[in-house]
Design a protein around this motif. Sequence first.
Motif: not given
Length: 271
Positions: A239-256
């Motif tokens: 998706e690449r582009i998105f909204e953060l939903p209401p409430g608590d959430c987490r974004i996890v970053f990774t790489q090769n």
Amino acid sequence: MRQFKLMNANGQTFDLMRKDAFLHAPAGLGWGIDAETMEVGDTYVVTNRKPQRPAPSGEMVFAGYAQYDEFMSFAQVGGLVLAYKPRESWQYLDVDLSIERGEIDAQKKLLVCPVSFTASSQWYEQIKAYQAQQEQGEGKVYPYAYPYTYKSVMEGAVEIHNGNLSSYPKLTIFGPVDTPAWALYQYGKRIASGAVNVSIPQGNKLVVNMHPATMEIAEYTDDGAFVADRYQNSDFTTERIFELPPGDCRIVFTQNGIGDVRAFVEVRKRV
């Protein structure tokens, strides 16, 4: 006591509580939803909902023409942000304004000018930055002045405390990083993800701005100089582009590549 102020593109601030130039009788500070409905039998079905556009208004009361001219010199710079503090915290709204002008009132001895603000955003709190990884030792100094920084409970991830409304995040991923990727989780479920098939060298960063008005996936130097548009390098299966939903959430970053990803997430929390 509630407070108002106005900021412009030059970083200047005009106090709207001044005795010689103040905002009087403010209105249009609320919130609402515009709902489109369709009649079905003897009832109605909502077909679309969207937030109402904020429309603050009021009167600017000036002690005289000199204060009016001062205000106009400030406002005509552009890039205006209306700030409103109803209680403990400030709320912000990106605006343009229009102001009427007549003559000084013969009885009040004041110049009273109706003013209206055209919003180009929803109301939001001060931008918060969430740090994905804490630097060890003395750490590296980045050219940013974030108002808040929160260390994640997990390396390479950030915990975000959003409000009751969805918000658009801005990701900043620092090099060196190979094929950076990010994923959004809520309640343990992955709900969106993104990745860019590119290597970002040391001294550069990848910026993923998800706000519709300023949307971009681009590479910059750490000092903010534009390097290249990286949208075409996106992994289009995500998706690449998105909204953060209401409430608590987490974004996890990774790489090769090797190592955790160093990143920030900036959130303009809607209120």
